[in-house]
Design a protein around this motif. Structure first.
Motif, PDB file in Angstrom:
ATOM      1  N   LYS A 162       0.811  -1.214   0.000  1.00 38.20           N
ATOM      2  CA  LYS A 162       0.000   0.000   0.000  1.00 38.20           C
ATOM      3  C   LYS A 162       0.846   1.267   0.000  1.00 38.20           C
ATOM      4  CE  LYS A 162      -3.967  -2.159   2.283  1.00 38.20           C
ATOM      5  NZ  LYS A 162      -4.872  -2.119   3.461  1.00 38.20           N
ATOM      6  N   ASP A 163       2.052   1.207   0.559  1.00 41.41           N
ATOM      7  CA  ASP A 163       2.894   2.396   0.661  1.00 41.41           C
ATOM      8  C   ASP A 163       3.910   2.510  -0.470  1.00 41.41           C
ATOM      9  OD1 ASP A 163       1.572   3.125   2.959  1.00 41.41           O
ATOM     10  OD2 ASP A 163       3.024   2.170   4.302  1.00 41.41           O
ATOM     11  N   SER A 164       3.902   1.567  -1.404  1.00 39.09           N
ATOM     12  CA  SER A 164       4.813   1.590  -2.567  1.00 39.09           C
ATOM     13  C   SER A 164       6.269   1.734  -2.140  1.00 39.09           C
ATOM     14  CB  SER A 164       4.426   2.730  -3.525  1.00 39.09           C
ATOM     15  OG  SER A 164       3.121   2.561  -4.012  1.00 39.09           O
ATOM     16  N   THR A 165       6.678   0.920  -1.190  1.00 36.35           N
ATOM     17  CA  THR A 165       8.066   0.955  -0.729  1.00 36.35           C
ATOM     18  C   THR A 165       8.935  -0.102  -1.393  1.00 36.35           C
ATOM     19  OG1 THR A 165       7.489  -0.475   1.154  1.00 36.35           O
ATOM     20  CG2 THR A 165       7.430   1.904   1.505  1.00 36.35           C
ATOM     21  N   LEU A 166       8.316  -1.112  -2.008  1.00 35.61           N
ATOM     22  CA  LEU A 166       9.042  -2.139  -2.744  1.00 35.61           C
ATOM     23  C   LEU A 166       8.528  -2.120  -4.183  1.00 35.61           C
ATOM     24  CD1 LEU A 166      11.014  -4.560  -2.797  1.00 35.61           C
ATOM     25  CD2 LEU A 166       9.085  -6.024  -2.192  1.00 35.61           C
ATOM     26  N   ASN A 167       9.336  -1.607  -5.095  1.00 37.13           N
ATOM     27  CA  ASN A 167       8.905  -1.432  -6.484  1.00 37.13           C
ATOM     28  C   ASN A 167       9.786  -2.263  -7.422  1.00 37.13           C
ATOM     29  OD1 ASN A 167       6.896   0.598  -5.852  1.00 37.13           O
ATOM     30  ND2 ASN A 167       8.618   1.979  -5.453  1.00 37.13           N
ATOM     31  N   VAL A 168       9.153  -3.041  -8.275  1.00 34.82           N
ATOM     32  CA  VAL A 168       9.850  -3.873  -9.259  1.00 34.82           C
ATOM     33  C   VAL A 168       9.034  -3.876 -10.548  1.00 34.82           C
ATOM     34  CG1 VAL A 168      10.993  -5.389  -7.579  1.00 34.82           C
ATOM     35  CG2 VAL A 168       8.693  -5.957  -8.399  1.00 34.82           C
ATOM     36  N   PRO A 169       9.673  -4.121 -11.696  1.00 38.09           N
ATOM     37  CA  PRO A 169       8.905  -4.227 -12.946  1.00 38.09           C
ATOM     38  C   PRO A 169       8.047  -5.491 -12.966  1.00 38.09           C
ATOM     39  CG  PRO A 169      11.206  -4.787 -13.314  1.00 38.09           C
ATOM     40  CD  PRO A 169      11.118  -4.290 -11.904  1.00 38.09           C
ATOM     41  N   GLU A 170       6.904  -5.414 -13.628  1.00 35.92           N
ATOM     42  CA  GLU A 170       6.022  -6.577 -13.683  1.00 35.92           C
ATOM     43  C   GLU A 170       6.651  -7.694 -14.505  1.00 35.92           C
ATOM     44  OE1 GLU A 170       1.302  -7.622 -14.456  1.00 35.92           O
ATOM     45  OE2 GLU A 170       2.182  -5.828 -15.375  1.00 35.92           O
ATOM     46  N   PHE A 171       7.288  -7.356 -15.622  1.00 34.14           N
ATOM     47  CA  PHE A 171       7.936  -8.358 -16.468  1.00 34.14           C
ATOM     48  C   PHE A 171       9.383  -7.949 -16.736  1.00 34.14           C
ATOM     49  CE2 PHE A 171       3.511  -9.310 -17.539  1.00 34.14           C
ATOM     50  CZ  PHE A 171       3.523 -10.697 -17.511  1.00 34.14           C
ATOM     51  N   THR A 172      10.278  -8.924 -16.634  1.00 36.97           N
ATOM     52  CA  THR A 172      11.670  -8.768 -17.044  1.00 36.97           C
ATOM     53  C   THR A 172      11.984  -9.935 -17.971  1.00 36.97           C
ATOM     54  OG1 THR A 172      12.231  -7.757 -14.917  1.00 36.97           O
ATOM     55  CG2 THR A 172      14.057  -8.546 -16.275  1.00 36.97           C
ATOM     56  N   ILE A 173      12.525  -9.617 -19.162  1.00 39.43           N
ATOM     57  CA  ILE A 173      12.658 -10.624 -20.220  1.00 39.43           C
ATOM     58  C   ILE A 173      14.076 -10.600 -20.783  1.00 39.43           C
ATOM     59  CG2 ILE A 173      11.836 -11.351 -22.501  1.00 39.43           C
ATOM     60  CD1 ILE A 173       9.161 -10.009 -21.797  1.00 39.43           C
ATOM     61  N   ARG A 174      14.585 -11.791 -21.070  1.00 40.01           N
ATOM     62  CA  ARG A 174      15.825 -11.934 -21.847  1.00 40.01           C
ATOM     63  C   ARG A 174      15.641 -13.061 -22.854  1.00 40.01           C
ATOM     64  NH1 ARG A 174      21.006 -13.462 -18.552  1.00 40.01           N
ATOM     65  NH2 ARG A 174      19.920 -15.461 -18.453  1.00 40.01           N
ATOM     66  N   ASN A 175      15.850 -12.746 -24.122  1.00 34.31           N
ATOM     67  CA  ASN A 175      15.750 -13.739 -25.199  1.00 34.31           C
ATOM     68  C   ASN A 175      17.017 -13.680 -26.037  1.00 34.31           C
ATOM     69  OD1 ASN A 175      12.726 -12.286 -25.145  1.00 34.31           O
ATOM     70  ND2 ASN A 175      12.739 -14.476 -24.816  1.00 34.31           N
ATOM     71  N   THR A 176      17.599 -14.837 -26.314  1.00 31.20           N
ATOM     72  CA  THR A 176      18.801 -14.909 -27.143  1.00 31.20           C
ATOM     73  C   THR A 176      18.575 -15.904 -28.269  1.00 31.20           C
ATOM     74  OG1 THR A 176      20.223 -14.425 -25.240  1.00 31.20           O
ATOM     75  CG2 THR A 176      21.267 -15.372 -27.184  1.00 31.20           C
ATOM     76  N   LEU A 177      18.671 -15.405 -29.487  1.00 30.35           N
ATOM     77  CA  LEU A 177      18.628 -16.253 -30.682  1.00 30.35           C
ATOM     78  C   LEU A 177      20.060 -16.384 -31.182  1.00 30.35           C
ATOM     79  CD1 LEU A 177      17.034 -17.757 -32.918  1.00 30.35           C
ATOM     80  CD2 LEU A 177      16.911 -15.556 -34.124  1.00 30.35           C
ATOM     81  N   TYR A 178      20.580 -17.628 -31.238  1.00 33.23           N
ATOM     82  CA  TYR A 178      21.987 -17.781 -31.592  1.00 33.23           C
ATOM     83  C   TYR A 178      22.227 -19.035 -32.438  1.00 33.23           C
ATOM     84  CZ  TYR A 178      22.381 -21.168 -27.701  1.00 33.23           C
ATOM     85  OH  TYR A 178      22.236 -22.247 -26.860  1.00 33.23           O
ATOM     86  N   PHE A 179      23.387 -19.019 -33.081  1.00 41.11           N
ATOM     87  CA  PHE A 179      23.824 -20.095 -33.982  1.00 41.11           C
ATOM     88  C   PHE A 179      25.148 -20.630 -33.468  1.00 41.11           C
ATOM     89  CE2 PHE A 179      26.702 -21.208 -37.461  1.00 41.11           C
ATOM     90  CZ  PHE A 179      25.990 -22.205 -38.129  1.00 41.11           C
ATOM     91  N   SER A 180      25.319 -21.964 -33.449  1.00 39.39           N
ATOM     92  CA  SER A 180      26.547 -22.597 -32.977  1.00 39.39           C
ATOM     93  C   SER A 180      27.008 -23.630 -33.988  1.00 39.39           C
ATOM     94  CB  SER A 180      26.331 -23.278 -31.619  1.00 39.39           C
ATOM     95  OG  SER A 180      25.864 -22.368 -30.661  1.00 39.39           O
ATOM     96  N   SER A 181      28.326 -23.669 -34.236  1.00 39.56           N
ATOM     97  CA  SER A 181      28.846 -24.652 -35.182  1.00 39.56           C
ATOM     98  C   SER A 181      30.362 -24.737 -35.067  1.00 39.56           C
ATOM     99  CB  SER A 181      28.469 -24.290 -36.610  1.00 39.56           C
ATOM    100  OG  SER A 181      28.989 -25.243 -37.535  1.00 39.56           O
ATOM    101  N   HIS A 182      30.908 -25.915 -35.376  1.00 40.87           N
ATOM    102  CA  HIS A 182      32.345 -26.084 -35.513  1.00 40.87           C
ATOM    103  C   HIS A 182      32.775 -25.633 -36.915  1.00 40.87           C
ATOM    104  CE1 HIS A 182      31.913 -28.841 -32.020  1.00 40.87           C
ATOM    105  NE2 HIS A 182      33.135 -28.410 -31.765  1.00 40.87           N
ATOM    106  N   LEU A 183      33.954 -25.027 -37.000  1.00 42.63           N
ATOM    107  CA  LEU A 183      34.498 -24.561 -38.269  1.00 42.63           C
ATOM    108  C   LEU A 183      35.936 -25.034 -38.420  1.00 42.63           C
ATOM    109  CD1 LEU A 183      33.211 -20.856 -38.229  1.00 42.63           C
ATOM    110  CD2 LEU A 183      32.149 -22.807 -39.388  1.00 42.63           C
ATOM    111  N   PHE A 184      36.458 -24.968 -39.651  1.00 43.44           N
ATOM    112  CA  PHE A 184      37.855 -25.275 -39.946  1.00 43.44           C
ATOM    113  C   PHE A 184      38.250 -26.656 -39.408  1.00 43.44           C
ATOM    114  CE2 PHE A 184      37.644 -20.597 -39.172  1.00 43.44           C
ATOM    115  CZ  PHE A 184      37.658 -20.229 -40.506  1.00 43.44           C
TER     116      PHE A 184
END
Length: 659
Positions: free
Chosen positions: A541-563
């Motif tokens: 009620k006193d707004s003393t603890l404030n945090v975002p409703e959503f926190t997101i991390r997304n990673t799209l990545y490619f992995s492969s052996h070369l040479f």
């Protein structure tokens, strides 16, 4: 200094040409028993033979699984030289995954917390200056080692403008019984804005020893740390904040933006000597033995201080007693614990302990304010009792821990219980409950400053927390965790309505706090999408603890052996995002974040493009950080008046050597 780093890397580079090739593996040891008092003689004999073989054999037959890392809690893992997306997340100043944190613009500054964990097992108040403790290594952050051949790791990452970040580590077993390690992490970074230079250093030395019959074992560490920041109070409200947000080309040179002051710096400095040893009174002789009895002792001394210096007082913090400001808070804490450990095949593992904390916190003078005298020291002795329990029963792994202060000026108690059940080879479930009653941090109880508005002596109630948590782990499905906390008498910082200066307050009402987190990676061929989503809901009620409703991390990545598999490549894009909320502001005098409800911050995406590669035991990192900064609007802040980082390209490398 640059020449020294350059010479060091040249030497290590040429050593790398002759370094031993180690299989690309890393993780936990198969035998999950700890290496300390619970080891069996047969296990010790096997390890001793492997040490002898690795030293005597010309082919150096040591395996990666022999290079062991032992945590404070005696959890054992081994060295990991692979290149994974988790390594990408940990390649930062803290060297751990910083999801839930947003860093300030310069490397080595503080972080604003986007989430909070109220699980607690401490019986003593914390020092304070919490914004400066993200890189302060506590007892729990120090690892111990056991290696068949010398192991070296070198870490480097470029900083902002002038400077660099390096972390050098070396460990060796002089015999199967004795190991020591030495490490130093150093940073110097000028930064993009005026007067935010950072210079930090963390020196660590560890040693551990056990007798050949494994009856007596001892380990300890020495750590010295100094974390210095120039402080500027953030951008001026008028006109610098407006100039930053317009995105005009002339203000993209961040050094021309005006800050609140340019004559202050703060430093957190500490040293710690820690020792723990165990003697087995009744030793387990074989796998059929039922009883074990051992006596343990832990002794630790820590001396630390936080100091804020300002060449001329600034009205940003109100009126001052004198023109030159020099605030210094110190803490000396001497910790002693005696443990009695008993193990039985039927009962499980039991520990009873008695602890003494001798503390001395405060300042070097008394303060007279409005006819009232503010004391300068909080000191005394706290005696506490506690216990631990561990038992594996019908597929369940049960753990419990409790503690209570029985004498002294600070009341406190905690109770923690956890049950783990493995459903199958892929799925495991964890449920836990935590209760805690703990005195607020020292700097909320007593604070002195040359600034008049920053002097107080409070008599706050203990902060009471109860938390229920559940976690489901599955590589094939997802990792899901949820916890629900109830917090009473929460202590926080906020601007006083009368003085308009930041002070400590206590919320007498209950706060209900829910967190749900999902981790899921989807792989298709050589492509993968790694997702982390955090949902939070606060009833306050006193707004003393404030945090975002959503926190997101997304990673799209490619992995492969070369040479012909000579190099392993990993490249992709990471999105970080959190919803708007009343983000806490930063006060550099206290080195604390405080509650503000004037403006919401957030709702800006941060896109990073990375290319990482692994050649033998060398991992190379290249990242274009926040490359969308000029495309999505200049509304990105780490805290009010403290912008997040603009687009920048940074480089780094991690080398491991097995000699």
């Amino acid at each position: 200094m640059k020449k020294l780093f350059f010479a060091l890397f040249l030497i290590c580079f040429f050593n790398q040409l002759d370094a031993q090739t180690i299989p690309e593996k890393g993780g936990r040891v198969d035998d999950k028993r700890t290496l300390e008092p619970q080891d069996t003689i047969s296990r010790i004999e096997r390890e001793n033979r492997s040490f002898k073989d690795s030293k005597d054999s010309k082919d150096l037959k040591a395996k990666i699984q022999d290079y062991l890392i032992i945590s404070h809690e005696n959890d054992t893992t081994f060295v990991d030289t692979t290149l994974t997306i988790q390594k990408e997340y940990k390649f930062n100043y803290l060297r751990r995954d910083n999801f839930g944190l947003i860093p300030f613009s310069n490397l080595g500054q503080t972080y604003n917390s986007l989430t909070h964990d109220f699980q607690n097992t401490s019986l003593m108040p914390s020092f304070g200056a919490r914004a400066r403790h993200f890189n302060y290594m506590e007892v729990e952050d120090i690892n111990y080692y056991r290696v068949p051949t010398p192991l070296t790791e070198l870490f480097y990452k470029s900083a902002f403008e002038q400077g660099q970040l390096v972390d050098s580590f070396f460990t060796v077993n002089t015999s199967p019984q004795i190991n020591f390690s030495i490490a130093y992490k150093g940073l110097r970074s000028l930064g993009k804005y005026q007067h935010i230079l950072t210079s930090t250093g963390n020196f660590r030395f560890t040693a551990n020893y056990r007798t050949k019959n494994n009856r007596y074992s001892v380990r300890g560490h020495m750590v010295t740390q100094d974390l210095l920041n120039q402080e500027n109070g953030g951008l001026k409200d008028d006109p610098s904040v407006a100039n930053f947000e317009t995105g005009l080309e002339e203000f993209l040179d961040r050094s021309i933006l005006e800050v609140n002051f340019e004559n202050a710096e703060s430093i957190l400095r500490g040293k710690r000597f820690h020792l723990e040893h165990t003697y087995k009174i009744i030793k387990k002789k074989d796998s059929l033995s039922k009883n074990k009895l051992s006596l343990g002792h832990v002794i630790s001394f820590e001396d630390k201080y936080y100091q804020y210096d300002q060449l001329a007082a600034n009205t940003f913090f109100g009126d001052a007693f004198k023109n030159v400001v020099k605030d210094r808070a110190t803490l000396e804490n001497f910790y002693n614990q005696v443990q009695l450990n008993y193990s039985n095949n039927i009962i499980g593992d039991l520990q009873f302990n008695i602890t003494n904390n001798n503390y001395n916190y405060g300042y070097d003078k008394l303060v007279l304010l409005n006819g009232n005298t503010i004391t300068n020291r909080l000191k005394g002795d706290i005696f506490s009792a506690g216990g631990k329990y561990h038992k594996q029963y019908k597929g369940f792994d049960l753990q419990g821990e409790l503690g209570i202060n029985v004498s002294g000026d600070f009341d406190g108690n905690f109770l923690r219980a956890k049950a783990t059940f493995k459903l199958n080879d892929d799925i495991s479930a964890i449920a836990s409950v935590n209760h805690s009653s703990k005195a607020p941090n020292y700097n909320t109880l007593l604070y002195q400053s040359d600034y008049i508005g920053y002097n107080w002596q409070n008599n706050f109630n203990n902060t009471e927390t109860e938390q229920l948590a559940f976690q489901l782990k599955s590589k094939k499905i997802a990792n899901i965790s949820a916890d629900y906390s109830t917090i009473s008498d929460y202590v926080y910082f906020k601007k006083d309505e009368t003085s308009n200066q930041v002070q400590a307050f206590q919320n007498s009402k209950s706060i209900n706090y829910l967190r749900v987190k999902l981790d899921r990676e989807i792989k298709v061929g050589k492509f993968a999408l790694n997702n982390t989503i955090l949902y939070q809901n606060v009833k306050d009620k006193d707004s003393t603890l404030n945090v975002p409703e959503f926190t997101i991390r997304n990673t799209l990545y490619f992995s492969s052996h070369l040479f012909k598999k000579a190099m392993f490549l990993q490249t992709g894009i990471t999105l970080n995002y959190f919803t708007k909320y009343y983000m806490n502001a930063y006060n550099p005098l206290l080195a604390e974040f405080y509650v503000q409800t004037e403006r919401e911050y957030g709702d800006f995406p941060r896109l990073d493009f990375f290319i990482n590669a692994k050649i033998r035991q060398t991992r190379i990192y290249l990242k274009a950080e926040h490359f969308n900064s000029s495309l999505t609007g200049y509304n990105f802040y780490s805290a009010p008046n403290n912008p997040y980082r603009d687009f920048t390209v940074r480089f780094g490398v991690v080398w491991n050597f097995f000699l």
